[in-house]
Design an enzyme around this catalytic site. Sequence first.
Site, PDB file in Angstrom:
ATOM      1  N   GLY A 155       0.806  -1.217   0.000  1.00 10.67           N
ATOM      2  CA  GLY A 155       0.000   0.000   0.000  1.00 10.67           C
ATOM      3  C   GLY A 155       0.837   1.263   0.000  1.00 10.67           C
ATOM      4  CD  GLU A 212       1.310  -0.459   8.349  1.00  9.60           C
ATOM      5  OE1 GLU A 212       0.149  -0.034   8.568  1.00  9.60           O
ATOM      6  OE2 GLU A 212       1.813  -0.447   7.218  1.00  9.60           O
TER       7      GLU A 212
END
Length: 195
Positions: free
Chosen positions: A21, A90
């Site tokens: 991503g 994350e």
Amino acid sequence: FTTLLYTIKFELLMYSVFVYGTLKKGFPNHRYLADSSFVGKARLTTKYPLIVATKYFVPYLLQVPGTGHLVKGEVYRVTDEVLQRLDELEGYPGYYNRVKVPVYLEEEKGERDGNMNGDRKEKDRKDGDRKDLMGEEEEERREEECFVYLIDRYQEDLLQEEMVSEYTLQHTLQYIAPDQRPDPVPREQVIDSSK
């Protein structure tokens, strides 16, 4: 000898990470991979759902093997320090999970290791020409285990979102980076805490 030991020790402290991503080259969060080595383009060996969700258009890889697509991305070799930065970005542990998965490292036709001698390169070129004449589109690849960040405790309705095989620059036009968000992503929109 000391240099060899240092090199071996350094290599042992490196981790392979598959990114799919905003961490890819040219994407908004690629700066988190500063000082990392680009290994190559890759794709997962098993289908997974890759979706773009929330009001911030975040890419999420859901841990549902066998559903979705063979997601495309990139592999990097990272140090422990970089891995810790990625964990923080994350939200690991707690938000994303970091697991090892096999990926295929893709090698474009004609692309080879720069350490080969000229005779080997010439043979490879001739073999490539022969494959072109026969009409074969043979892709060279090798498998490697890599860390990947995914959501394993996801809300079931996320599986209704469109699943894509690759997060592209087009997707990033609506993406809002964590440091530019007025408020964090409400975890309950993504995480099912009952799982």
